[in-house]
Structures are given as structure tokens and as C-alpha cells.
Design a protein around this motif. Structure first.
Motif, PDB file in Angstrom:
ATOM      1  N   ALA A  37       0.791  -1.169   0.121  1.00 46.61           N
ATOM      2  CA  ALA A  37      -0.094   0.280   0.057  1.00 46.61           C
ATOM      3  C   ALA A  37       0.929   1.344   0.082  1.00 46.61           C
ATOM      4  CB  ALA A  37      -1.033   0.120   1.134  1.00 46.61           C
ATOM      5  N   PHE A  38       1.994   1.307   0.616  1.00 46.47           N
ATOM      6  CA  PHE A  38       2.891   2.378   0.774  1.00 46.47           C
ATOM      7  C   PHE A  38       3.809   2.686  -0.447  1.00 46.47           C
ATOM      8  CE2 PHE A  38       1.149   2.187   5.025  1.00 46.47           C
ATOM      9  CZ  PHE A  38       1.040   3.513   5.203  1.00 46.47           C
ATOM     10  N   VAL A  39       3.492   3.343  -1.218  1.00 51.64           N
ATOM     11  CA  VAL A  39       4.271   3.554  -2.739  1.00 51.64           C
ATOM     12  C   VAL A  39       5.515   4.098  -2.530  1.00 51.64           C
ATOM     13  CG1 VAL A  39       4.148   4.099  -5.138  1.00 51.64           C
ATOM     14  CG2 VAL A  39       2.259   3.521  -3.903  1.00 51.64           C
ATOM     15  N   ARG A  40       5.612   5.217  -1.639  1.00 47.69           N
ATOM     16  CA  ARG A  40       6.696   6.119  -1.105  1.00 47.69           C
ATOM     17  C   ARG A  40       7.536   6.284  -2.475  1.00 47.69           C
ATOM     18  NH1 ARG A  40       6.816   1.618   2.885  1.00 47.69           N
ATOM     19  NH2 ARG A  40       5.818   2.630   4.959  1.00 47.69           N
ATOM     20  N   LEU A  49       1.064   6.996  -0.654  1.00 49.82           N
ATOM     21  CA  LEU A  49       0.147   5.919  -0.336  1.00 49.82           C
ATOM     22  C   LEU A  49      -0.864   5.735  -1.594  1.00 49.82           C
ATOM     23  CD1 LEU A  49      -1.698   4.076   1.597  1.00 49.82           C
ATOM     24  CD2 LEU A  49      -2.933   5.859   2.100  1.00 49.82           C
ATOM     25  N   ASP A  50      -0.957   4.294  -1.854  1.00 51.24           N
ATOM     26  CA  ASP A  50      -1.956   3.703  -2.736  1.00 51.24           C
ATOM     27  C   ASP A  50      -3.389   3.515  -2.030  1.00 51.24           C
ATOM     28  OD1 ASP A  50      -3.718   2.538  -4.572  1.00 51.24           O
ATOM     29  OD2 ASP A  50      -2.176   0.895  -5.285  1.00 51.24           O
ATOM     30  N   ARG A  51      -3.989   4.748  -2.249  1.00 56.85           N
ATOM     31  CA  ARG A  51      -5.135   4.837  -1.299  1.00 56.85           C
ATOM     32  C   ARG A  51      -6.418   3.696  -1.362  1.00 56.85           C
ATOM     33  NH1 ARG A  51      -6.295  11.466  -1.972  1.00 56.85           N
ATOM     34  NH2 ARG A  51      -4.192  12.005  -0.703  1.00 56.85           N
ATOM     35  N   ALA A  52      -6.265   3.032  -2.496  1.00 56.33           N
ATOM     36  CA  ALA A  52      -7.147   1.791  -2.674  1.00 56.33           C
ATOM     37  C   ALA A  52      -6.736   0.675  -2.146  1.00 56.33           C
ATOM     38  CB  ALA A  52      -7.041   1.605  -4.437  1.00 56.33           C
ATOM     39  N   LYS A  53      -5.397   0.669  -1.418  1.00 53.22           N
ATOM     40  CA  LYS A  53      -4.926  -0.379  -0.614  1.00 53.22           C
ATOM     41  C   LYS A  53      -5.180  -0.040   0.857  1.00 53.22           C
ATOM     42  CE  LYS A  53      -2.588  -2.382  -4.418  1.00 53.22           C
ATOM     43  NZ  LYS A  53      -1.403  -3.097  -5.067  1.00 53.22           N
TER      44      LYS A  53
END
Length: 445
Positions: free
Chosen positions: A172-175, A183-187
């Protein structure tokens, strides 16, 4: 050839002395403040880690009386203690007791998840429903929850905790600094739990650890307790008097797990608590055991501790030579009722006075795990091979004795090919051979 199945070992430190060991603190090797002394706990954890133990297991309760054992009177909160040990150790698992009766699910799940991250995946949670009924009054309640409520809360609490630990998918944390996307908010997943006992919106503001979730341990012998362990437990802390009793419990719990809850019984480990005494010879060890028992099991200590399963009911003012007061069982109905009921029924069956019932608790029940290093190792292997258990939670009492377990018994287990010669995993799940739970949201895709 080395067996694929291995013995698992836990260390259970009792500081200045738990139930039945009121005089342990007199050992000159034990600091008088051992139960609140982080250096003492660190030494124990490092010694167990040197012995390649799977875990350190911290017991707890939150209600005391003047008659409580020394370790109970003054001891550190488990998750705070284990967070300190997490940075003083590298591989050993760290299991702490926390009640579902008097905690908020979101708060406790976050604290356990934090310990799991601090330790890089070595945390475990011993789920209890609290047997000391007096605890309720420390949390603003007039009386403790009844059995059905206690275990209903526990079941929902654990399921809720596991859902909260999955709030973020593992990626979830793309960084990504180049895009400015953190953040990938969909995750990130909101829970919106509305159950029989708890309402929690979520999500938890914490990622999963390398082992996914803390390992769930449980210790309960009532029918409700066994069902809870079989449904959610990954490790079961129990006690057994002998191999047949151990086998009966082992088969019951693993049978319930498979038949009632559709679980793989190999994903649930039975770890009875044992007291080990190591001597130069079998006779020497039995002499040490007898001396320890005589020091710890005075009649006064036994009478003062007798009320624990009865909600710490005070029996010291009763006529010791009158018939056993069966009416006292009512005080155990919301405490350790299974144990209190067994004591009461035994006293009735034998026509005992209170004095005789207390004296019965002082009987020296010889441990099977007493003897030379070879004798102790043989007995541990015998229980394990008979599938009376998957391993053992070993009481840490006298420091010299525990050193002998690590330095003399463990090498024999290693030579016999039933215990690791090095850590091959980084996480507690890895040590125990348990699978990493898939994130429920990733798995659903």
C-alpha cells in the motif's frame, strides 16, 4: 536423518516467584526487584536466545491481594516489557498476555502490532479472558463478565484484531519520491465493524509486520476455553499431569480445530507449562526438588493462595477443621471456575475439612522432568514423540537451574536431532513453522 518435526521451547520467567513459589525471591541470584528489573529480564531473554528457544512468554494479571505471590505484587506490564526486550534481543519470539475483557480492541491491536514491528515480526499475543474476577472493579465494573460473555468477547476481539492488522495491503505504501505519491489509497481498507460486543470503524494506522500478524496463543481449559483455542489459537499454553492426560488434551484441541472449525491441526501447537529440575544425578535432582517444595509449600502460604481460583476469596478466617465450605464455590463462578469446581468436588467426594483440602494442595506431585540432563532430555522427547505436546513452556525459576537447562539439556536435544542447532527463521511464525496469514484484501482479488 533429522526429523522434520521439531520440539519447540518457550521460557516463562516468574521473577521473584509466582503461584506456588512464594520463596523464590530468597535465591541470592535473584534481585529483590527482579519482577520490575529490565536488566534481569534481559539476561533471561538473552540466555533463552542463546539456547535457541522459540519464545519468551510473559504471564500477567491485573488484580492483587496481600496474599498474591511476590511476582504478582509488583511487575511490569507485558507489552511495555517486551518492547524493551525487542531491542535487546535479535531472534527469540516475544509473547505477552493481554486480556480481551478489559481492553479496547483498536488500542490493544495497535500496541501488539507496534511490538510486532519493533521486533521485526517476533510478537505473540496470549489471549486471556481474565479469571481474576476482582479485576472488574479496577475497570469500573461491579462484577466480572459471565463465562459466555467473556468468551464471546474474546472470539469477536481476536477476529476484529486480525481484520485490523490487515488494514493495509502489503504494497500500500508506494513512497515514490519522483511522483510524490506516498500511499496507494485503494489499498487502505476501512473496517466498519459492528458486532455483538464491539464497534470499530478503522482502519488501523499501522502496516503488517514481516510475519503478517502476531502469533495468537491461548490458555483455557473450560469447554468455552478449548473452543476458543481450537478456533483462533496458534499456540496453546496448558498443563498436563502425565502423558495420557497430555495426549487427551492434544487430541481434543486438534480434533476440535479440524472438525469444528475446519483448521489444519498442524497450525496449532500444544505447549504445556513444565517445571524442570536438573541435577548431577537423578537422586541429586530429586533432593533439589524436595528442598524447593518444602520451602515454597508451607501451610500458611497454601492457605493464603487457596482462594485464587475462587476469585481470591479469603479463606483465612474460616474454621479449618469444619467441613469444606462448598458454598464458597459461588465466588469462583466468574473466576477460574473449572479449577474451583474441581477443588470443591474433590473435597466433597472425600469428606474433607478445609484444612484437608488445603493440605491436598501442598502434596508434592513429583514432576516427570526432574533428573540428570540425560533423564530430563529423555522425558521431554518421550512426551513429544507420544504427541502429548508439540513442545514445552519451561518455567524460569532458580537461575542456576535454568542455565543448566540451556547449557546441558538443550545440547542433548540437539544431538538427538529433535531441536534446532541454529535459528533458520527471522520471525516467531518462522520458528514455530506457522504460515504467514494472507492479507484478506489482497487474497480476495
Amino acid at each position: 536423518m533429522r526429523s522434520r518435526r521439531q520440539i519447540h521451547l518457550g521460557a516463562v520467567p516468574y521473577g521473584t516467584g509466582g503461584p506456588g513459589t512464594h520463596t523464590l525471591w530468597l535465591d541470592p541470584e535473584i534481585p529483590g526487584d527482579a519482577s520490575v528489573n529490565i536488566d534481569w529480564f534481559t539476561d533471561v531473554a538473552r540466555l533463552a536466545e542463546r539456547g535457541l528457544f522459540d519464545l519468551v512468554f510473559i504471564v500477567d494479571s491485573q488484580f492483587i491481594t496481600p496474599y498474591s505471590p511476590p511476582h504478582y505484587l509488583n511487575r511490569l506490564e507485558p507489552l511495555t516489557l517486551l518492547s524493551a526486550l525487542a531491542v535487546q534481543t535479535r531472534r527469540i519470539g516475544l509473547v505477552g498476555t493481554a486480556t480481551t475483557s478489559f481492553n479496547s480492541p483498536f488500542n490493544l491491536t495497535r500496541r501488539l502490532g507496534s511490538l510486532d514491528l519493533i521486533s521485526r515480526g517476533r510478537a505473540g499475543w496470549n489471549v486471556v479472558t481474565t479469571g481474576d474476577a476482582g479485576t472488574a472493579r479496577n475497570y469500573g465494573l461491579d462484577e466480572h463478565y459471565d463465562y459466555d460473555t467473556r468468551y464471546g468477547r474474546a472470539q469477536e476481539f481476536v477476529e476484529l484484531a486480525r481484520a485490523l492488522w490487515d488494514s493495509y495491503e502489503d504494497d500500500a505504501f508506494v513512497r515514490d519520491r519522483a511522483t510524490g505519491r506516498f500511499l496507494d489509497r485503494a489499498k487502505q481498507h476501512r473496517l466498519d465493524h459492528d458486532g455483538a460486543f464491539f464497534r470499530v470503524q478503522g482502519p488501523l494506522n499501522l502496516v503488517r509486520s514481516p510475519q503478517g500478524h502476531p502469533v495468537i496463543f491461548q490458555a483455557g481449559d473450560s469447554d468455552q476455553g478449548r473452543d476458543l483455542g481450537a478456533s483462533v489459537g496458534e499456540g496453546i499454553f496448558t498443563h498436563a499431569a502425565d502423558i495420557p492426560a497430555g495426549q487427551a488434551f492434544y487430541n481434543d484441541i486438534k480434533g476440535r480445530a479440524a472438525q469444528r472449525f475446519g483448521r489444519d491441526p498442524d497450525h496449532l501447537l500444544i505447549l504445556p507449562g513444565v517445571k524442570i529440575v536438573v541435577g548431577d544425578t537423578d537422586a541429586d535432582a530429586r533432593e533439589i526438588e524436595a528442598a524447593n517444595h518444602a520451602a515454597d509449600h508451607t501451610f500458611t502460604a497454601a492457605l493464603e493462595e487457596f482462594g485464587r481460583p475462587f476469585g481470591w476469596h479469603d479463606f483465612t478466617g474460616y474454621d479449618l477443621d469444619a467441613p469444606f465450605p462448598v458454598e464458597a464455590l459461588v465466588h469462583g463462578e466468574r473466576s477460574f471456575y473449572t479449577q474451583a469446581k474441581a477443588i470443591t468436588e474433590r473435597a466433597q467426594r472425600n469428606g474433607w475439612t478445609l484444612r484437608q483440602a488445603v493440605e491436598a494442595t501442598r502434596e508434592r506431585r513429583k514432576s516427570e522432568f526432574v533428573g540428570s540432563p540425560e533423564t530430563v532430555a529423555d522425558k521431554l522427547i518421550e512426551w513429544w514423540q507420544a504427541r502429548a505436546c508439540d513442545g514445552f513452556n519451561i518455567a524460569v525459576d532458580h537461575p542456576a537451574n535454568f542455565r543448566r537447562v540451556v547449557e546441558e539439556v538443550v545440547p542433548i536435544l540437539q544431538e538427538r536431532g529433535v531441536f534446532r542447532t541454529e535459528y533458520t527463521a527471522q520471525t516467531l511464525r518462522g520458528h514455530l513453522g506457522l504460515p504467514v496469514p494472507p492479507n484478506r484484501y489482497s487474497a480476495a482479488v
